[in-house]
Design a protein around this motif. Structure first.
Motif, PDB file in Angstrom:
ATOM      1  N   SER A 184       0.820  -1.214   0.000  1.00 46.69           N
ATOM      2  CA  SER A 184       0.000   0.000   0.000  1.00 46.69           C
ATOM      3  C   SER A 184       0.853   1.264   0.000  1.00 46.69           C
ATOM      4  CB  SER A 184      -0.915   0.019   1.226  1.00 46.69           C
ATOM      5  OG  SER A 184      -0.150   0.069   2.424  1.00 46.69           O
ATOM      6  N   GLY A 185       2.167   1.095   0.253  1.00 44.61           N
ATOM      7  CA  GLY A 185       3.078   2.237   0.274  1.00 44.61           C
ATOM      8  C   GLY A 185       3.445   2.714   1.671  1.00 44.61           C
ATOM      9  N   THR A 186       2.739   2.211   2.696  1.00 45.19           N
ATOM     10  CA  THR A 186       3.033   2.626   4.063  1.00 45.19           C
ATOM     11  C   THR A 186       4.305   1.944   4.563  1.00 45.19           C
ATOM     12  OG1 THR A 186       1.629   0.876   4.973  1.00 45.19           O
ATOM     13  CG2 THR A 186       0.609   3.045   4.623  1.00 45.19           C
ATOM     14  N   ARG A 187       5.054   2.679   5.346  1.00 52.39           N
ATOM     15  CA  ARG A 187       6.310   2.160   5.883  1.00 52.39           C
ATOM     16  C   ARG A 187       6.242   2.055   7.397  1.00 52.39           C
ATOM     17  NH1 ARG A 187      11.427   4.608   2.391  1.00 52.39           N
ATOM     18  NH2 ARG A 187      10.775   3.735   0.368  1.00 52.39           N
ATOM     19  N   ARG A 188       6.981   1.086   7.932  1.00 52.54           N
ATOM     20  CA  ARG A 188       6.956   0.836   9.366  1.00 52.54           C
ATOM     21  C   ARG A 188       8.300   0.240   9.801  1.00 52.54           C
ATOM     22  NH1 ARG A 188       2.447  -0.507  13.130  1.00 52.54           N
ATOM     23  NH2 ARG A 188       1.128   0.189  11.431  1.00 52.54           N
ATOM     24  N   ASN A 217      12.724  -1.592  25.882  1.00 49.75           N
ATOM     25  CA  ASN A 217      12.271  -1.801  24.505  1.00 49.75           C
ATOM     26  C   ASN A 217      11.385  -0.654  24.028  1.00 49.75           C
ATOM     27  OD1 ASN A 217      13.563  -4.270  24.130  1.00 49.75           O
ATOM     28  ND2 ASN A 217      11.854  -5.434  24.957  1.00 49.75           N
ATOM     29  N   LYS A 218      10.488  -0.223  24.882  1.00 54.89           N
ATOM     30  CA  LYS A 218       9.574   0.858  24.506  1.00 54.89           C
ATOM     31  C   LYS A 218      10.326   2.162  24.284  1.00 54.89           C
ATOM     32  CE  LYS A 218       5.472  -0.944  26.873  1.00 54.89           C
ATOM     33  NZ  LYS A 218       4.544  -0.760  28.005  1.00 54.89           N
ATOM     34  N   LEU A 219      11.255   2.478  25.198  1.00 57.55           N
ATOM     35  CA  LEU A 219      12.004   3.728  25.074  1.00 57.55           C
ATOM     36  C   LEU A 219      12.769   3.782  23.757  1.00 57.55           C
ATOM     37  CD1 LEU A 219      13.137   6.379  26.235  1.00 57.55           C
ATOM     38  CD2 LEU A 219      14.987   5.041  27.247  1.00 57.55           C
ATOM     39  N   GLN A 220      13.447   2.703  23.431  1.00 55.56           N
ATOM     40  CA  GLN A 220      14.208   2.655  22.181  1.00 55.56           C
ATOM     41  C   GLN A 220      13.315   2.931  20.979  1.00 55.56           C
ATOM     42  OE1 GLN A 220      15.358  -1.240  20.677  1.00 55.56           O
ATOM     43  NE2 GLN A 220      17.428  -0.495  20.283  1.00 55.56           N
ATOM     44  N   GLN A 221      12.172   2.256  20.922  1.00 59.41           N
ATOM     45  CA  GLN A 221      11.288   2.398  19.770  1.00 59.41           C
ATOM     46  C   GLN A 221      10.622   3.763  19.705  1.00 59.41           C
ATOM     47  OE1 GLN A 221      11.520   0.106  17.408  1.00 59.41           O
ATOM     48  NE2 GLN A 221      12.990  -0.766  18.843  1.00 59.41           N
ATOM     49  N   ILE A 222      10.280   4.331  20.849  1.00 57.60           N
ATOM     50  CA  ILE A 222       9.667   5.668  20.862  1.00 57.60           C
ATOM     51  C   ILE A 222      10.666   6.711  20.362  1.00 57.60           C
ATOM     52  CG2 ILE A 222       8.838   7.499  22.423  1.00 57.60           C
ATOM     53  CD1 ILE A 222       7.408   5.269  24.012  1.00 57.60           C
ATOM     54  N   LEU A 223      11.918   6.583  20.769  1.00 62.08           N
ATOM     55  CA  LEU A 223      12.942   7.514  20.287  1.00 62.08           C
ATOM     56  C   LEU A 223      13.147   7.373  18.785  1.00 62.08           C
ATOM     57  CD1 LEU A 223      15.625   7.278  23.131  1.00 62.08           C
ATOM     58  CD2 LEU A 223      14.093   9.194  22.652  1.00 62.08           C
ATOM     59  N   SER A 225      10.948   6.241  16.628  1.00 60.46           N
ATOM     60  CA  SER A 225       9.734   6.711  15.969  1.00 60.46           C
ATOM     61  C   SER A 225       9.729   8.232  15.850  1.00 60.46           C
ATOM     62  CB  SER A 225       8.496   6.238  16.747  1.00 60.46           C
ATOM     63  OG  SER A 225       7.313   6.686  16.129  1.00 60.46           O
ATOM     64  N   ARG A 226      10.141   8.907  16.916  1.00 59.29           N
ATOM     65  CA  ARG A 226      10.195  10.361  16.900  1.00 59.29           C
ATOM     66  C   ARG A 226      11.257  10.871  15.924  1.00 59.29           C
ATOM     67  NH1 ARG A 226       7.858  13.063  21.519  1.00 59.29           N
ATOM     68  NH2 ARG A 226       9.466  14.676  21.372  1.00 59.29           N
ATOM     69  N   ALA A 227      12.324  10.104  15.769  1.00 62.79           N
ATOM     70  CA  ALA A 227      13.409  10.519  14.875  1.00 62.79           C
ATOM     71  C   ALA A 227      13.066  10.306  13.406  1.00 62.79           C
ATOM     72  CB  ALA A 227      14.686   9.755  15.221  1.00 62.79           C
ATOM     73  N   THR A 228      12.191   9.329  13.116  1.00 66.83           N
ATOM     74  CA  THR A 228      11.896   8.975  11.721  1.00 66.83           C
ATOM     75  C   THR A 228      10.468   9.291  11.285  1.00 66.83           C
ATOM     76  OG1 THR A 228      11.220   6.735  12.362  1.00 66.83           O
ATOM     77  CG2 THR A 228      13.552   7.074  11.830  1.00 66.83           C
ATOM     78  N   ASN A 229       9.582   9.495  12.258  1.00 67.42           N
ATOM     79  CA  ASN A 229       8.137   9.676  11.990  1.00 67.42           C
ATOM     80  C   ASN A 229       7.475   8.409  11.459  1.00 67.42           C
ATOM     81  OD1 ASN A 229       7.865  12.408  12.813  1.00 67.42           O
ATOM     82  ND2 ASN A 229       8.783  13.081  10.884  1.00 67.42           N
ATOM     83  N   TYR A 230       8.100   7.262  11.687  1.00 64.93           N
ATOM     84  CA  TYR A 230       7.500   5.980  11.320  1.00 64.93           C
ATOM     85  C   TYR A 230       6.910   5.308  12.562  1.00 64.93           C
ATOM     86  CZ  TYR A 230      10.042   6.185   6.844  1.00 64.93           C
ATOM     87  OH  TYR A 230      10.526   6.555   5.615  1.00 64.93           O
ATOM     88  N   GLN A 231       5.800   4.599  12.372  1.00 64.40           N
ATOM     89  CA  GLN A 231       5.264   3.758  13.432  1.00 64.40           C
ATOM     90  C   GLN A 231       6.222   2.593  13.648  1.00 64.40           C
ATOM     91  OE1 GLN A 231       2.126   4.041  15.342  1.00 64.40           O
ATOM     92  NE2 GLN A 231       3.503   2.670  16.457  1.00 64.40           N
ATOM     93  N   THR A 232       6.341   2.142  14.885  1.00 73.59           N
ATOM     94  CA  THR A 232       7.260   1.038  15.177  1.00 73.59           C
ATOM     95  C   THR A 232       6.520  -0.148  15.785  1.00 73.59           C
ATOM     96  OG1 THR A 232       7.791   1.911  17.363  1.00 73.59           O
ATOM     97  CG2 THR A 232       9.185   2.619  15.559  1.00 73.59           C
ATOM     98  N   ASP A 233       6.941  -1.335  15.384  1.00 76.08           N
ATOM     99  CA  ASP A 233       6.424  -2.591  15.945  1.00 76.08           C
ATOM    100  C   ASP A 233       7.577  -3.382  16.550  1.00 76.08           C
ATOM    101  OD1 ASP A 233       3.831  -2.129  15.244  1.00 76.08           O
ATOM    102  OD2 ASP A 233       3.681  -3.752  13.774  1.00 76.08           O
ATOM    103  N   LEU A 234       7.309  -4.016  17.673  1.00 78.72           N
ATOM    104  CA  LEU A 234       8.217  -5.016  18.227  1.00 78.72           C
ATOM    105  C   LEU A 234       7.681  -6.383  17.816  1.00 78.72           C
ATOM    106  CD1 LEU A 234       8.678  -3.498  21.772  1.00 78.72           C
ATOM    107  CD2 LEU A 234      10.519  -3.849  20.126  1.00 78.72           C
ATOM    108  N   THR A 251       2.639  -3.131  18.885  1.00 74.42           N
ATOM    109  CA  THR A 251       2.797  -1.797  18.313  1.00 74.42           C
ATOM    110  C   THR A 251       3.066  -0.802  19.433  1.00 74.42           C
ATOM    111  OG1 THR A 251       1.342  -2.308  16.444  1.00 74.42           O
ATOM    112  CG2 THR A 251       1.703   0.025  16.939  1.00 74.42           C
ATOM    113  N   VAL A 252       4.190  -0.100  19.328  1.00 73.50           N
ATOM    114  CA  VAL A 252       4.604   0.831  20.379  1.00 73.50           C
ATOM    115  C   VAL A 252       3.931   2.179  20.167  1.00 73.50           C
ATOM    116  CG1 VAL A 252       6.564   1.955  21.505  1.00 73.50           C
ATOM    117  CG2 VAL A 252       6.812  -0.353  20.564  1.00 73.50           C
ATOM    118  N   GLN A 253       3.206   2.615  21.176  1.00 70.74           N
ATOM    119  CA  GLN A 253       2.526   3.906  21.119  1.00 70.74           C
ATOM    120  C   GLN A 253       3.435   5.005  21.666  1.00 70.74           C
ATOM    121  OE1 GLN A 253      -0.299   4.056  19.524  1.00 70.74           O
ATOM    122  NE2 GLN A 253      -0.474   1.822  19.381  1.00 70.74           N
ATOM    123  N   ASN A 254       3.349   6.170  21.061  1.00 75.08           N
ATOM    124  CA  ASN A 254       4.188   7.294  21.477  1.00 75.08           C
ATOM    125  C   ASN A 254       3.684   7.856  22.802  1.00 75.08           C
ATOM    126  OD1 ASN A 254       5.918   9.406  21.663  1.00 75.08           O
ATOM    127  ND2 ASN A 254       5.321  10.398  19.755  1.00 75.08           N
TER     128      ASN A 254
END
Length: 310
Positions: A184-188, A217-223, A225-234, A251-254
């Motif tokens: 669909s073109g979405t990135r994650r 794990n959450k802290l790493q992914q939130i940082l 996500s904020r740096a890339t503007n992509y949603q992150t999944d573990l 799915t890690v929520q900001n």
């Protein structure tokens, strides 16, 4: 009157400029700790003695068998992903890795990591039979995200903090796992985590979200996500004797709270470094726990002995 106001404004402006040029140098920079990383912040929060040995004193530190197990599974998922082996589609047959040379390659990768980190075969043998099933499961789950855009991207970003009235932009660095693109073109961003505590019953899979998704794990992914503007999944992958390989995603929520804690950890690091005139004196403020698992590793134990004498 106007000239007087102009003079006072110019004087105030000059003071501000002088103040900006006289900003106190960060001890984090003096101690050669910049750029920071999510793992540095997590290490400081979770195990300050290990942080001191590894990050501040730059002493050798070793790995654990379960860490290299996870690193090996992740690398082999990438290495055998259908997109990466177009010339050898026989590697994956109906979701199974049956190609003998591929199985041997996966085992060699794991053995190499154990040897490189001074981990005995005895310590690592319990993970050997899980390697291939977990790689198969990882490929199956990762395919659902689409194609791999990149792997192990290096990220650079800043975290603003206020220390004793001065604002600093703390440089950060990190490495993502997989950047995936759906049709669909979405990135994650997808970060693979291997766990030996995966629930054995399907109805207990939900416990993964509570027990294994820790703060680190959450802290790493939130940082990231904020740096890339992509949603992150573990993407958690585990293996049980009865159930075989299993996987579940989270799915890690900001959550702004995590950024606040990261900022406070950075300030705490800086203020601790400012407490001493000699960085070697930090060992008097920080003591390791003899029961901590990090000291089970021979290399880590030698580094601890060099600092604290035991």
């Amino acid at each position: 009157c106007v000239s007087r106001i102009t003079y006072l404004f110019a004087e105030k402006l000059l003071k501000r400029k002088l103040k900006g040029t006289m900003k106190k140098k960060l001890m984090l920079e003096v101690a050669n700790l910049l750029p920071l990383s999510p793992s540095t912040i997590n290490s400081y929060l979770n195990n300050r003695a290990f942080w001191l040995c590894r990050k501040v004193y730059k002493l050798p530190t070793g790995s654990q068998a379960n860490f290299e197990w996870g690193n090996s599974v992740e690398w082999c998922i990438k290495d055998n992903f259908p997109q990466m082996v177009k010339r050898h589609p026989e590697i994956i047959d109906k979701g199974k890795i049956t190609h003998k040379s591929t199985i041997q390659k996966i085992h060699r990768n794991y053995s190499y990591r154990l040897n490189k980190n001074g981990i005995s075969k005895e310590d690592g043998k319990k993970y050997i039979e899980t390697l291939v099933p977990m790689v198969e499961m990882g490929i199956h789950k990762l395919k659902q995200y689409g194609r791999i855009v990149s792997y192990q991207d290096k990220l650079k970003f800043n975290i603003p903090v206020l220390i004793e009235g001065e604002e600093y932009k703390i440089p950060m660095i990190g490495y993502t796992d997989f950047l995936m693109e759906h049709k669909s073109g979405t990135r994650r961003l997808v970060d693979i985590k291997c766990t030996s505590k995966f629930p054995s019953k399907d109805e207990e899979t939900k416990l993964i979200k509570e027990s294994s998704v820790g703060f680190s794990n959450k802290l790493q992914q939130i940082l990231y996500s904020r740096a890339t503007n992509y949603q992150t999944d573990l993407l958690f992958i585990g293996h049980t004797k009865k159930g075989g390989a299993k996987a579940d995603k989270f799915t890690v929520q900001n959550d702004p709270k995590f950024i606040t804690i990261a900022s406070q950890a950075i300030i705490s690091m800086e203020m601790m470094l400012r407490m001493v005139t000699n960085i070697k004196d930090l060992k008097y403020y920080i003591l390791p726990s003899p029961e901590d698992y990090q000291w089970h590793n021979n290399v880590n134990r030698e580094s601890r002995k060099e600092v604290w004498g035991w």
